[in-house]
Design a protein around this motif. Structure first.
Motif, PDB file in Angstrom:
ATOM      1  N   CYS A  42     -32.321  40.336 -27.295  1.00 48.78           N
ATOM      2  CA  CYS A  42     -32.926  41.469 -26.588  1.00 48.78           C
ATOM      3  C   CYS A  42     -34.445  41.433 -26.692  1.00 48.78           C
ATOM      4  N   HIS A  75     -29.285  41.558 -32.019  1.00 49.95           N
ATOM      5  CA  HIS A  75     -30.160  42.273 -31.077  1.00 49.95           C
ATOM      6  C   HIS A  75     -31.533  41.615 -31.019  1.00 49.95           C
ATOM      7  N   HIS A  97     -28.134  44.162 -35.637  1.00 47.31           N
ATOM      8  CA  HIS A  97     -29.586  44.166 -35.480  1.00 47.31           C
ATOM      9  C   HIS A  97     -30.122  42.739 -35.397  1.00 47.31           C
ATOM     10  N   LEU A 155     -28.939  49.962 -29.307  1.00 46.33           N
ATOM     11  CA  LEU A 155     -28.668  48.702 -29.991  1.00 46.33           C
ATOM     12  C   LEU A 155     -27.718  47.881 -29.126  1.00 46.33           C
ATOM     13  N   LEU A 156     -28.194  46.693 -28.726  1.00 48.56           N
ATOM     14  CA  LEU A 156     -27.426  45.768 -27.887  1.00 48.56           C
ATOM     15  C   LEU A 156     -26.880  46.449 -26.620  1.00 48.56           C
ATOM     16  N   CYS A 164     -31.320  43.167 -22.636  1.00 48.84           N
ATOM     17  CA  CYS A 164     -30.581  42.153 -23.386  1.00 48.84           C
ATOM     18  C   CYS A 164     -29.891  41.209 -22.409  1.00 48.84           C
TER      19      CYS A 164
END
Length: 814
Positions: free
Chosen positions: A379, A375, A372, A61-62, A388
């Protein structure tokens, strides 16, 4: 902490703001919070920091993106919360740009918080204009689901609308219909209680009182609410309050305890361990957010070296309050200096308690939901590799749009939002139970899932304990339940739960508890003594199985046997003078008709049917006319016989045996015609009489045509009167044995019986109407046979010396 994208956070770490005096000559100082640090809220804010650091360390995530945060204390007040909302909306740039394009650098992408509903409403109205999404972890007011007013508001905790419905169903589930209600005088309490009262009304629950208060109200207001609770008759109290308000109320109630009360709590306070110290709430039941486990959080919370504590004013204040010492400062006389031996591992405080992470998990999910959304904005998944770009310019409006679509699972918990920004509502059912040591523990005893069908939302898998520590559910009703057989009548001027129980009226029942109405039984049914069931009415008629029917049948058969015996005696002595002198042919016919009269009474006994109803009345009418016709013939013969003894009289040739037979046949034929007409137009028929007795059915023969019945009876009476008159005229004729005297007595008895029969027949109820009719038939028949034939049988059998022609012709002998 700075980052590529900044997330705001607002928590009520303190509950009061410092009162400032404005002189309007100098710039006001920034708002300051006062009061002690709320350890639970401090844990929420630290959980946000933990979550952001966990995301920053994530490779999924990220990746390559660093999130920053800016966390503020709202002091749990609206003015400070609005001030914080403006700060987060203005961005972090130190330079004010006057050009067309304002800088977006550092502006928060979204905000986590606030914990309470009222500050959240005020914040949402401010940041909603800038399209900044707000994800609250603890603001539950149902009003925030209105997307017209709060288009950027989301939350990871269910709306109070679900909780209000669940609380109403919980109260109904345990049979409580008479409750008290207290609430915080805030958007959370007022809106939540309004939703609960609306749901409770649908469930038939009545509220004795509904009181509101707030922590800033004067003490007298809280004392008044406590006095209402002490005086009330409702055993159950539903408290839709924030934990800070309830703590003040419980402290007041502890000073002067009320009678035991069963507390039903909203999520805001029933899972707050700070309140477990109040024993008056033992047995409390309420709904809480499901417990969770967040790996690594406890270690993060306890990782507080002195340098980190000293760098944060809030942590410093918390540390000093927790260990009652001064950190790096000169202590007062009665205070000590923190010497570094303080061990947070041993501290018993809500900050360090991670055994039941509920709201903390809501903070955790809120931060992940925002991450999220960011993201998805910055991304891309290229060749199964997430790439990302931290230089991507992202506006909060874009995060808002993507936040509506997030749907993921983190640490075993699903996160998504519906069209109103709400999650799926699931709760744990929590019960405050006393442990063996005497302390109160929070025990999960069941679950509530709003997505399940009605009636199946609850799943209680453990025993509950109540306000008295026992396993029996306390009773809280205004009036006891009305048992079957009664109905509820509301008490004037009181709620619908206050009522009296009135027995159902005659002929009506109620077969449910607390029935509002009684309803009548069908025509053929009647209530039992409790008036809760309809039973078929007993059918009543004179039967051969009951005493009355047996007695009447016995007299009927005895009468018939008497008539047959008499006929046998007459037949055996048919050549004797007394038999020959009294017209033996008419005597035998009379005895035959009397036998039929006795036997026809048997048709009145037994279950009425179409044939028995027609037979009983017509047989009765015809046989009695035959009987009276015979008596009438014998009377006329007596009169004619004495007329024939006069010189020059030739009367007997006009009334010899052929004329006698013709007279009997003619009179009887008229009755037969009357009966045929009656049967042809409106014959008697069996019927169930439901009007005489309400509790039983009289099975009887309806007359069909009442005129036909009374014509038959009237014709018999007419012949009887005519016969009586003739017998009276002949009673003094000179004869040693004058039959006319006996006929006179028999007709007198006959007329008396049938004259008294009429009022008795009309006034007798039910089956006794038939009994009166049978009695009249038997009485008149016995009167005829005893008056006319008993004297003859006496002479024939016991005085044979008088049964001679000489004796009969001796007119001077008495």
């Amino acid at each position: 902490m700075h980052g590529d994208y900044v997330v705001g956070g607002v928590f009520a770490i303190h509950h009061y703001k410092q009162t400032a005096m404005y002189n309007y000559t100098t710039m006001p100082e920034p708002e300051k919070c006062t009061g002690r640090v709320d350890s639970r809220e401090l844990r929420f804010s630290r959980a946000m920091v933990f979550t952001i650091e966990e995301i920053n360390n994530s490779t999924e995530l990220l990746p390559g993106i660093k999130l920053g945060y800016q966390i503020h204390d709202s002091c749990s007040t609206v003015p400070v919360a609005v001030d914080v909302a403006f700060q987060l909306s203005n961005g972090l740039d130190p330079v004010f740009y006057t050009g067309d394009n304002c800088s977006q650098t550092g502006m928060v992408m979204a905000i986590v918080g606030e914990s309470a509903s009222t500050p959240s409403i005020s914040m949402s109205r401010v940041i909603g204009s800038f399209n900044i999404p707000q994800v609250s972890h603890f603001a539950t007011c149902a009003c925030l689901s209105d997307k017209q007013q709060y288009p950027t508001f989301f939350r990871t905790i269910p709306s109070d609308q679900f909780q209000a419905d669940a609380l109403a169903k919980l109260v109904k589930h345990f049979g409580w219909t008479w409750i008290g209600a207290v609430r915080s005088d805030s958007d959370y309490g007022n809106n939540g209680m309004e939703s609960f009262l609306h749901a409770a009304q649908k469930e038939g629950i009545c509220v004795e009182y509904s009181e509101s208060f707030y922590r800033t109200h004067p003490l007298s207001r809280i004392q008044r609410v406590a006095d209402v609770i002490r005086r009330s008759t409702a055993v159950v109290i539903v408290a839709f309050t924030a934990s800070t308000e309830l703590r003040l109320l419980l402290e007041e109630l502890t000073r002067e305890p009320s009678p035991p009360r069963q507390w039903i709590g909203s999520e805001s306070w029933v899972t707050n361990k700070d309140l477990l110290r109040f024993n008056i709430c033992a047995g409390a039941v309420g709904f809480g957010i499901q417990k969770s486990v967040i790996p690594g959080l406890r270690e993060f919370l306890l990782d507080l070296p002195p340098s980190k504590v000293a760098a944060s004013p809030v942590l410093t204040e918390f540390w000093e309050k927790a260990f009652n010492c001064r950190l790096g400062k000169i202590a007062a006389i009665d205070e000590s200096v923190c010497d570094g031996t303080e061990d947070i591992q041993t501290l018993q405080d809500p900050y360090t308690d991670t055994s039941q992470l509920r709201i903390t998990n809501m903070v955790y999910k809120a931060v992940y939901a925002i991450a999220h959304a960011i993201h998805d904005a910055v991304c891309q998944d290229i060749n199964s590799t997430v790439q990302c770009n931290k230089f991507t310019r992202v506006e909060s409006k874009q995060v808002l749009t993507l936040l509506k679509k997030v749907n993921f699972s983190q640490n075993g918990y699903d996160v998504s939002f519906d069209a109103n920004g709400d999650p799926v509502a699931t709760y744990e059912l929590v019960n405050w139970q006393k442990s063996e040591s005497g302390s109160i523990e929070m025990v999960t005893v069941g679950l509530y899932d709003s997505s399940l069908p009605d009636g199946r939302e609850f799943l209680i898998n453990k025993n509950l304990t109540w306000m008295d520590g026992g396993p029996h559910v306390p009773v809280s009703v205004c009036s006891d339940s009305c048992p079957p057989g009664t109905r509820k009548v509301l008490q004037k001027g009181k709620p619908i739960c206050c009522y009296d129980c009135i027995p159902c009226p005659e002929g009506e029942i109620s077969n449910t508890t607390d029935s509002p109405d009684c309803f009548p039984c069908p025509k053929e049914f009647w209530p039992n003594t409790k008036r809760d069931t309809c039973f078929p009415k007993p059918v009543e008629f004179i039967s051969f199985d009951e005493v009355l029917g047996i007695v009447l049948a016995a007299f009927s058969v005895a009468g018939a046997c008497l008539a047959i015996t008499t006929a046998a005696v007459f037949f055996c002595h048919r050549t004797s003078p007394i038999v020959r002198a009294n017209n033996s042919e008419l005597s035998f016919l009379l005895l035959f008709s009397l036998t039929l009269c006795f036997l026809c009474s048997l048709t009145f006994i037994g279950t009425p049917s179409d044939w028995s109803c027609m037979l009983r009345h017509t047989a009765f009418g015809i046989t009695f006319v035959l009987c009276i016709s015979c008596v009438l013939g014998k009377t006329i013969v007596v009169l004619m016989a004495f007329r024939a003894t006069l010189p020059g009289s030739n009367v007997m040739k006009w009334f010899g045996p052929p004329q006698q037979r013709m007279t009997v046949v003619s009179f009887t034929f008229i009755q037969v015609v009357i009966c045929i007409i009656w049967l042809g137009f409106s014959p008697p028929f069996p019927m169930e009489n439901l009007t005489i007795y309400k509790e039983r059915i009289i099975l009887e023969c309806a007359l069909g045509s009442a005129i036909g019945f009374w014509v038959v009876l009237g014709y018999i009476g007419l012949l009887a009167v005519f016969c009586f008159v003739l017998a009276v005229l002949a009673r003094k004729l000179p004869d040693n044995f004058n039959e006319a005297k006996m006929i006179t007595f028999s007709m007198l008895i006959f007329c008396a019986v049938w004259i008294t029969f009429i009022p008795a027949y009309v006034s007798s109820p039910g089956k006794f109407t038939v009994a009166v009719e049978i009695f009249a038939i038997l009485a008149s028949s016995f009167g005829l046979i005893l008056c006319i034939f008993a004297p003859k049988c006496y002479i024939i059998l016991l005085k044979p010396e008088k049964n001679t022609k000489k004796h009969l012709m001796n007119k001077n002998q008495s």
